[in-house]
Motif scaffolding. Structure first.
Motif, PDB file in Angstrom:
ATOM      1  N   MET A   1      -2.359  13.231   2.189  1.00 47.40           N
ATOM      2  CA  MET A   1      -0.970  13.585   2.012  1.00 47.40           C
ATOM      3  C   MET A   1      -0.443  12.967   0.730  1.00 47.40           C
ATOM      4  N   GLN A   2       0.301  13.744   0.000  1.00 52.39           N
ATOM      5  CA  GLN A   2       0.921  13.240  -1.216  1.00 52.39           C
ATOM      6  C   GLN A   2       2.242  12.555  -0.851  1.00 52.39           C
ATOM      7  N   ILE A   3       2.421  11.329  -1.346  1.00 53.15           N
ATOM      8  CA  ILE A   3       3.654  10.581  -1.114  1.00 53.15           C
ATOM      9  C   ILE A   3       4.692  11.051  -2.134  1.00 53.15           C
ATOM     10  N   ILE A   4       5.866  11.406  -1.634  1.00 52.39           N
ATOM     11  CA  ILE A   4       6.956  11.876  -2.488  1.00 52.39           C
ATOM     12  C   ILE A   4       8.081  10.856  -2.406  1.00 52.39           C
ATOM     13  N   ASP A   5       8.493  10.350  -3.543  1.00 54.15           N
ATOM     14  CA  ASP A   5       9.535   9.325  -3.568  1.00 54.15           C
ATOM     15  C   ASP A   5      10.914   9.980  -3.462  1.00 54.15           C
ATOM     16  N   GLN A   6      11.161  10.535  -2.286  1.00 52.73           N
ATOM     17  CA  GLN A   6      12.441  11.195  -2.021  1.00 52.73           C
ATOM     18  C   GLN A   6      12.846  10.893  -0.580  1.00 52.73           C
ATOM     19  N   GLU A   7      14.055  10.367  -0.433  1.00 52.60           N
ATOM     20  CA  GLU A   7      14.531   9.998   0.892  1.00 52.60           C
ATOM     21  C   GLU A   7      15.139  11.192   1.620  1.00 52.60           C
ATOM     22  N   VAL A   8      14.876  11.243   2.913  1.00 56.39           N
ATOM     23  CA  VAL A   8      15.536  12.183   3.810  1.00 56.39           C
ATOM     24  C   VAL A   8      16.451  11.350   4.697  1.00 56.39           C
ATOM     25  N   LYS A   9      17.711  11.717   4.749  1.00 55.57           N
ATOM     26  CA  LYS A   9      18.683  10.981   5.559  1.00 55.57           C
ATOM     27  C   LYS A   9      18.957  11.743   6.850  1.00 55.57           C
ATOM     28  N   PHE A  10      19.494  11.032   7.814  1.00 54.21           N
ATOM     29  CA  PHE A  10      19.799  11.627   9.111  1.00 54.21           C
ATOM     30  C   PHE A  10      20.627  12.899   8.941  1.00 54.21           C
ATOM     31  N   GLU A  11      21.639  12.840   8.067  1.00 51.19           N
ATOM     32  CA  GLU A  11      22.519  13.997   7.889  1.00 51.19           C
ATOM     33  C   GLU A  11      21.800  15.178   7.229  1.00 51.19           C
ATOM     34  N   ASP A  12      20.734  14.904   6.480  1.00 53.38           N
ATOM     35  CA  ASP A  12      19.978  15.974   5.818  1.00 53.38           C
ATOM     36  C   ASP A  12      19.306  16.909   6.823  1.00 53.38           C
ATOM     37  N   VAL A  13      18.972  16.366   7.995  1.00 49.39           N
ATOM     38  CA  VAL A  13      18.263  17.163   9.008  1.00 49.39           C
ATOM     39  C   VAL A  13      19.118  17.403  10.252  1.00 49.39           C
ATOM     40  N   GLY A  14      20.406  17.074  10.155  1.00 43.24           N
ATOM     41  CA  GLY A  14      21.345  17.390  11.233  1.00 43.24           C
ATOM     42  C   GLY A  14      21.249  16.519  12.466  1.00 43.24           C
ATOM     43  N   VAL A  15      20.885  15.248  12.290  1.00 38.87           N
ATOM     44  CA  VAL A  15      20.795  14.361  13.455  1.00 38.87           C
ATOM     45  C   VAL A  15      21.716  13.142  13.332  1.00 38.87           C
ATOM     46  N   SER A  16      22.768  13.267  12.535  1.00 38.73           N
ATOM     47  CA  SER A  16      23.669  12.136  12.290  1.00 38.73           C
ATOM     48  C   SER A  16      24.273  11.548  13.552  1.00 38.73           C
ATOM     49  N   ASN A  17      24.639  12.387  14.479  1.00 36.92           N
ATOM     50  CA  ASN A  17      25.318  11.910  15.682  1.00 36.92           C
ATOM     51  C   ASN A  17      24.463  12.055  16.932  1.00 36.92           C
ATOM     52  N   ARG A  18      23.158  11.986  16.742  1.00 32.02           N
ATOM     53  CA  ARG A  18      22.252  12.161  17.877  1.00 32.02           C
ATOM     54  C   ARG A  18      21.300  10.979  17.971  1.00 32.02           C
ATOM     55  N   PRO A  19      20.949  10.573  19.178  1.00 34.19           N
ATOM     56  CA  PRO A  19      19.948   9.517  19.304  1.00 34.19           C
ATOM     57  C   PRO A  19      18.581  10.024  18.859  1.00 34.19           C
ATOM     58  N   VAL A  20      17.844   9.170  18.181  1.00 37.05           N
ATOM     59  CA  VAL A  20      16.490   9.488  17.729  1.00 37.05           C
ATOM     60  C   VAL A  20      15.569   8.577  18.532  1.00 37.05           C
ATOM     61  N   ILE A  21      14.806   9.176  19.438  1.00 38.26           N
ATOM     62  CA  ILE A  21      14.087   8.399  20.448  1.00 38.26           C
ATOM     63  C   ILE A  21      12.605   8.753  20.475  1.00 38.26           C
TER      64      ILE A  21
END
Length: 140
Positions: A1-21
């Motif tokens: 896998m190629q490592i990409i120096d780019q952050e993904v934030k909770f809001e980027d994937v629509g999970v800002s107000n959801r528990p991540v379990i």
């Protein structure tokens, strides 16, 4: 896998107000993930179930952090920490994790549950520096 120096934030994937379990067995193999976890990690449930949780380990993370985590939870204590994880697509995301043991109805420990929440920019900066220094010590 190629490592990409780019952050993904909770809001980027629509999970800002959801528990991540996620849940694991006693050896760290994934037994459950919710849909928010899948969205954040970029993996499907099928790709994660029965895989070691360290499938998400970013190479920037020092080994000592995971030793501390395991030393803590194996003593039946709660662990709180900051983790930079690797997504399936090579990008990364930061989580503040809260890990604790799971017990069955007889009080026997059967695994662990991890609840993840977003990390502030200040904490990302702080822990990026700490982890960089720890990684340098590991490799020297």
């Amino acid at each position: 896998m190629q490592i990409i120096d780019q952050e993904v934030k909770f809001e980027d994937v629509g999970v800002s107000n959801r528990p991540v379990i996620s849940k694991t067995d006693l050896k760290g193999n994934i037994t459950f993930v919710n849909s928010a976890f899948c969205k954040l990690s970029g993996y499907s449930k099928e790709e994660l179930i029965n895989k070691p949780h360290n499938i998400l380990r970013h190479p920037d993370m020092p080994k000592i952090i995971f030793k501390e985590l395991w030393d803590t939870i194996e003593k039946n204590q709660h662990y709180r920490g900051f983790i930079k994880n690797l997504r399936k697509d090579g990008r990364y995301y930061w989580v503040e994790i809260f890990v604790e043991p799971i017990y069955d109805e007889n009080g026997k420990k059967t695994g662990y549950i991890s609840i993840n929440k977003p990390v502030s920019d200040d904490d990302k900066k702080k822990y990026s520096q700490i982890y960089k220094e720890l990684k340098e010590k590991e490799t020297s």
